[in-house]
Structure formats: C-alpha cells, structure tokens
Design a protein around this motif. Structure first.
Motif, mmCIF file in Angstrom:
data_model
loop_
_atom_site.group_PDB
_atom_site.id
_atom_site.type_symbol
_atom_site.label_atom_id
_atom_site.label_comp_id
_atom_site.label_asym_id
_atom_site.label_seq_id
_atom_site.Cartn_x
_atom_site.Cartn_y
_atom_site.Cartn_z
ATOM 1 N N LEU A 54 -36.312 -1.534 35.506
ATOM 2 C CA LEU A 54 -37.199 -1.585 34.353
ATOM 3 C C LEU A 54 -36.399 -1.896 33.093
ATOM 4 N N VAL A 55 -37.029 -2.604 32.182
ATOM 5 C CA VAL A 55 -36.398 -2.910 30.893
ATOM 6 C C VAL A 55 -37.367 -2.537 29.779
ATOM 7 N N ALA A 56 -36.838 -2.386 28.592
ATOM 8 C CA ALA A 56 -37.664 -2.012 27.445
ATOM 9 C C ALA A 56 -38.718 -3.082 27.169
ATOM 10 N N ASN A 57 -39.865 -2.615 26.677
ATOM 11 C CA ASN A 57 -40.970 -3.494 26.291
ATOM 12 C C ASN A 57 -41.531 -4.294 27.464
ATOM 13 N N GLN A 58 -41.539 -3.661 28.617
ATOM 14 C CA GLN A 58 -42.134 -4.245 29.801
ATOM 15 C C GLN A 58 -43.504 -3.600 30.024
ATOM 16 N N LEU A 59 -44.416 -4.334 30.653
ATOM 17 C CA LEU A 59 -45.733 -3.811 30.967
ATOM 18 C C LEU A 59 -45.885 -3.694 32.477
ATOM 19 N N ILE A 60 -46.253 -2.494 32.938
ATOM 20 C CA ILE A 60 -46.484 -2.261 34.363
ATOM 21 C C ILE A 60 -47.964 -1.925 34.542
ATOM 22 N N VAL A 61 -48.645 -2.643 35.433
ATOM 23 C CA VAL A 61 -50.067 -2.427 35.660
ATOM 24 C C VAL A 61 -50.320 -2.155 37.139
ATOM 25 N N LEU A 62 -50.996 -1.058 37.423
ATOM 26 C CA LEU A 62 -51.400 -0.747 38.790
ATOM 27 C C LEU A 62 -52.805 -1.293 39.020
ATOM 28 N N GLU A 63 -52.978 -2.076 40.101
ATOM 29 C CA GLU A 63 -54.299 -2.608 40.450
ATOM 30 C C GLU A 63 -54.871 -1.963 41.700
ATOM 31 N N SER A 64 -54.067 -1.259 42.466
ATOM 32 C CA SER A 64 -54.519 -0.674 43.733
ATOM 33 C C SER A 64 -55.591 0.385 43.496
ATOM 34 N N THR A 65 -56.614 0.390 44.335
ATOM 35 C CA THR A 65 -57.673 1.399 44.239
ATOM 36 C C THR A 65 -57.114 2.771 44.599
ATOM 37 N N THR A 66 -57.436 3.767 43.777
ATOM 38 C CA THR A 66 -56.868 5.092 44.018
ATOM 39 C C THR A 66 -57.682 6.163 43.299
ATOM 40 N N TYR A 67 -57.284 7.412 43.428
ATOM 41 C CA TYR A 67 -58.042 8.514 42.843
ATOM 42 C C TYR A 67 -57.661 8.719 41.374
ATOM 43 N N PRO A 68 -58.563 9.303 40.579
ATOM 44 C CA PRO A 68 -58.277 9.536 39.157
ATOM 45 C C PRO A 68 -57.049 10.418 38.964
ATOM 46 N N GLY A 69 -56.129 9.935 38.157
ATOM 47 C CA GLY A 69 -54.899 10.670 37.881
ATOM 48 C C GLY A 69 -53.670 10.070 38.534
ATOM 49 N N THR A 70 -53.847 9.074 39.399
ATOM 50 C CA THR A 70 -52.700 8.488 40.105
ATOM 51 C C THR A 70 -51.702 7.846 39.145
ATOM 52 N N THR A 71 -52.199 7.093 38.169
ATOM 53 C CA THR A 71 -51.298 6.403 37.235
ATOM 54 C C THR A 71 -50.433 7.408 36.484
ATOM 55 N N ARG A 72 -51.061 8.469 35.986
ATOM 56 C CA ARG A 72 -50.318 9.475 35.219
ATOM 57 C C ARG A 72 -49.427 10.339 36.110
ATOM 58 N N ASP A 73 -49.972 10.789 37.227
ATOM 59 C CA ASP A 73 -49.313 11.845 38.002
ATOM 60 C C ASP A 73 -48.413 11.348 39.118
ATOM 61 N N VAL A 74 -48.617 10.120 39.568
ATOM 62 C CA VAL A 74 -47.815 9.585 40.678
ATOM 63 C C VAL A 74 -46.979 8.396 40.224
ATOM 64 N N LEU A 75 -47.623 7.384 39.659
ATOM 65 C CA LEU A 75 -46.911 6.151 39.315
ATOM 66 C C LEU A 75 -45.855 6.366 38.235
ATOM 67 N N ILE A 76 -46.247 6.965 37.123
ATOM 68 C CA ILE A 76 -45.311 7.102 36.003
ATOM 69 C C ILE A 76 -44.087 7.946 36.358
ATOM 70 N N PRO A 77 -44.234 9.123 36.985
ATOM 71 C CA PRO A 77 -43.032 9.884 37.361
ATOM 72 C C PRO A 77 -42.078 9.101 38.257
ATOM 73 N N GLU A 78 -42.612 8.299 39.174
ATOM 74 C CA GLU A 78 -41.744 7.519 40.051
ATOM 75 C C GLU A 78 -41.078 6.371 39.294
ATOM 76 N N LEU A 79 -41.808 5.753 38.374
ATOM 77 C CA LEU A 79 -41.204 4.690 37.563
ATOM 78 C C LEU A 79 -40.070 5.230 36.699
#
Length: 434
Positions: free
Chosen positions: A118-143
């Motif tokens: 990852l580099v500064a000023n990059q945009l990451i977008v999740l498109e996969s269908t998933t349950y509410p809270g995945t972006t905050r609680d799963v994706l971001i911590p792993e990123l």
C-alpha cells in the motif's frame, strides 16, 4: 490530485479477482481510457488474458485483444505491482462454509497480499458481497496489518457492491446505478469520481455498512420472492393449474406486482449464498431471520420436487429411477452463460445416481465439469452428444439455453421433464412440467 488523474484518464486502476465480476469491471475501465492492471492468484487466467483470450463465454475475445493492443491492459499474479496503482478494486468470492457461515478467507488473503504494498493516497474498494461491517471490521484491519499507513487517513477505503448480471445485454457496468459507501468524506468523493468515469449514475452513501446491507437486501428480496413462486408452483400443480399461465395473467397488472419465475432450485454465486450472510450477522443481535430461513428451505427443497416429476415421468414408462439413463440439459445455473457455480443440476444428478440411475449431461457452454468440491465425483465429466438424446429414458431440462432447439428435443426424447417452461409452445403428451 486523484480526481484530476481520473478526469485526465491517468489514474492507474487495478482489479483483484478476474472472474465474472472482476473481469468486466477491469475491461470497463480499460475501455474508458484508463491504464488497468488485473491481479489474480490463478496463473492460467492471467496467461490467457495476456495472450488475448477470454475464458468467460459472454465476454468476447475481441474485447480483451483490443485493449491489449492499446498497451494499457496487463494482468499479473505479482501483488507487489499494486504499489504502482492509484485505485485497487477487490472482486473476490465470498462463499459460505459447510456450516453456512461467511467464508472471509479470500477477502482476508487479498488484504494481506496488498498490505505490504500500500502507498499513501491510494483508494481501496471492496466490491464482494458480504455482511454489514466487513469493510470496517475485516478488510481495514487486514490492510493495516503490514504497513504503518492507516485507513481513512493515509489511504482511503470504500465499499461498492457489484451488480453484475452475466450475459444481460440490457444492463451492464455502464448503465446500472453504482452504489458507493465510504466512512470518510474524502473516500466517498474519490470513489464517486472513480466510478463516475465508467457509469452513468452513482448512488453515494456515507456509511459502508449501509452499502453492504443494501446489496444483501437486493438478493434477499429475490430469494424470498423466488421461494414464494416456487411454493405456489407446487400448490397450483396439485390443483391442476399451470403456474406459468398464472404468472402471465398476473403480470398484466401495471402496478403492485413484479413477476418472478419458478425453477428447479437456486444457482449462481449470489441468491443461494448472500441471504445467509445477513442471517448469520443477525444472530449477533439475537434475531432469527425467519423469512430468510424459510425462503432458503423452500428453494433448497425444489430439487426434491423435480425428482418427484422425474419419477412420475419414468412411471409412465413402467420404469423407476434405478436402472434408468437420464439426460440432463444444462448445468449452467442460468441460461446462456458458462457459469455453473452452485448449480442445482449437480444436486439433481447426484440424487439420480444415489437412487440407482445414471445421469449424463449436455450444455452448449460447458464441455467438461470443472473442480466441484461438493461433487468431486463429477469433476472431469464430459458432456454427452446432443444427438444421443434418443437413447435415454428421459430428458430433463434444467437450464433453458437459447441455443437449444426444443422442438427437436421433444421429438427425439422419449419423455421430457421441463423445469423452465422452455417447451411452452409445444403441444405434446411427452412433456411433464416441473
């Protein structure tokens, strides 16, 4: 700076996961003048695309080749190249575990693979269908797990659910409204700018959980209504009423009604799976999703109803399933695609063989059955010639591909079980609707 790059078509766009969702998105950005990079762990897919070949039936090879010739289109298995991208879109599978719980391993693995690059000023977008809270609680911590950069401070994260309908010639990436959810104003602004470059309408919402929930609502709506019409099919059949005629009459009402159509069961990667993501999440809040669970039960029971019709058709010939040879038409989950994910055809074929019969298949778009974890004994099975149909005791139409000549099918078959109303214009006592 980011929005200026979007405007000038200088932003470098990456897509992770080059399947039925990711590849059309990648091609859409490339077609609109952006330099694009596809990332996938499947080296075979990468090689085919880099050679100008398409492995998805409804995506023509010309679309791939024409972009290759521009020099703006590349694919790779090397995730370190993500460091050179301005935006990365994640389009990976979100299946269920064997216990019908969300399987986050593909999202987690992708985020971990991207994190060091990852580099500064990059945009990451999740498109996969998933349950509410995945972006905050799963994706971001792993990123954030392998970098000092922080989400929504140094780089931006958003959720924009895919609305892909394979081989739908009326709706595509360009004219389907694109829902955009982000928890930071900058992330929302950037994501809207990004997708606004390839689609006519964007629907921004400043909350990733709302965007995640909206996608699930869309598919729960379809699942429940399909279950309703499947249940009505069984009821009307007992009454001697043709469900297809009922639907034709009901859909003449110009308001307050939307036609849904019955079938042999649910298939594809969305409707059989996505409602259970919400059902699972609801349990955290002590809620039992009765409508969702009931709809799932009804839809899952449809193969049993088809088997009853198969038995009835064989009984007319004084035969049973045991010892009978049955010809299955279609293993794709819907017409005119080569996608057999979650296809109900495999369940019906398995049941036929469990009851002592044999099941061969034909599908114009699938010559060989690929790796099937739930049905490993079908992996590698080749389609039978359509011309051999007459030697089978029964033909079962499970996918109503446009390429089929149904007059020929009825003429050549001993009997036909039609689960899709494909033979609606044919008058024959050979046909049993299911």
């Amino acid at each position: 700076m980011f929005e200026e790059k979007i405007k000038n078509r200088q932003a470098r766009i990456g897509v992770v996961g080059l399947g039925y969702v990711g590849l059309p998105v990648l091609l859409a950005f490339g077609k609109n003048g952006f330099p694009v990079l596809g990332l996938d762990v499947d080296a075979d897919k990468v090689e085919q695309l880099n050679c100008g070949r398409s492995y998805i039936h409804h995506i023509p090879e010309e679309a791939v080749r024409s972009l290759l010739e521009t020099g703006r289109f590349q694919t790779t298995t090397d995730f370190s190249r993500a460091s050179g991208l301005d935006a990365v879109l994640i389009c990976v599978p979100t299946p269920l575990t064997q216990h019908r719980e969300p399987d986050m391993r593909y999202i987690v693995a992708t985020a971990r693979a991207l994190s060091p690059h990852l580099v500064a000023n990059q945009l990451i977008v999740l498109e996969s269908t998933t349950y509410p809270g995945t972006t905050r609680d799963v994706l971001i911590p792993e990123l954030e797990s392998q970098t000092v950069l922080r989400a929504n401070r140094d780089f931006w994260v958003a959720y924009s659910p895919e609305r892909e309908d394979p081989n739908n010639r009326e709706f595509s990436v360009s004219n389907v409204p694109k829902v955009i959810g982000a928890d930071h104003p900058t992330g929302l602004q950037w994501t809207e700018s990004l997708y606004g470059a390839i689609t006519q309408t964007t629907v921004p919402i400043g909350d990733t959980r709302v965007a995640e929930a909206a996608k699930l609502m869309e598919n729960v709506f379809r699942s429940v209504n399909i279950a309703l019409v499947n249940e009505l099919k069984v009821i009307f059949d007992r009454m001697g009423i043709d469900i297809w005629q009922v639907i034709d009459v009901a859909k003449t009402k110009p308001f307050g009604y939307m036609p849904f159509f019955p079938g042999p069961g649910l298939g594809g990667h969305c409707i059989p799976i996505d409602p259970f993501y919400l059902s699972w999440k609801a349990k955290e809040y002590g809620i039992v999703t009765r409508f969702i669970e009931l709809a799932g039960e009804i839809n899952v029971s449809m193969p049993n109803y088809v088997m009853e019709k198969i038995q009835s058709a064989l009984n007319r010939q004084s035969k049973s399933v045991r010892g009978s040879c049955i010809f299955i038409l279609g293993v794709a989950y819907k017409k005119d695609v080569d996608d057999d994910r979650e296809s109900v055809s495999f369940k019906i074929m398995e049941t036929i063989e469990a009851q002592g019969g044999s099941a061969d298949f034909h599908d114009p778009y699938i010559a060989v059955i690929g790796d099937k974890k739930e049905y490993p004994h079908f992996t590698g099975k080749q389609r039978a010639p359509l011309e051999d149909m007459g030697r089978y005791d029964l033909t079962v139409i499970l996918t109503d591909h446009s390429a089929y000549d149904y007059d020929f099918i009825v003429k050549e078959s001993r009997m036909v079980v039609d689960t899709r109303n494909a033979c609606r214009h044919i008058q024959s006592d050979k046909i049993i609707k299911a």
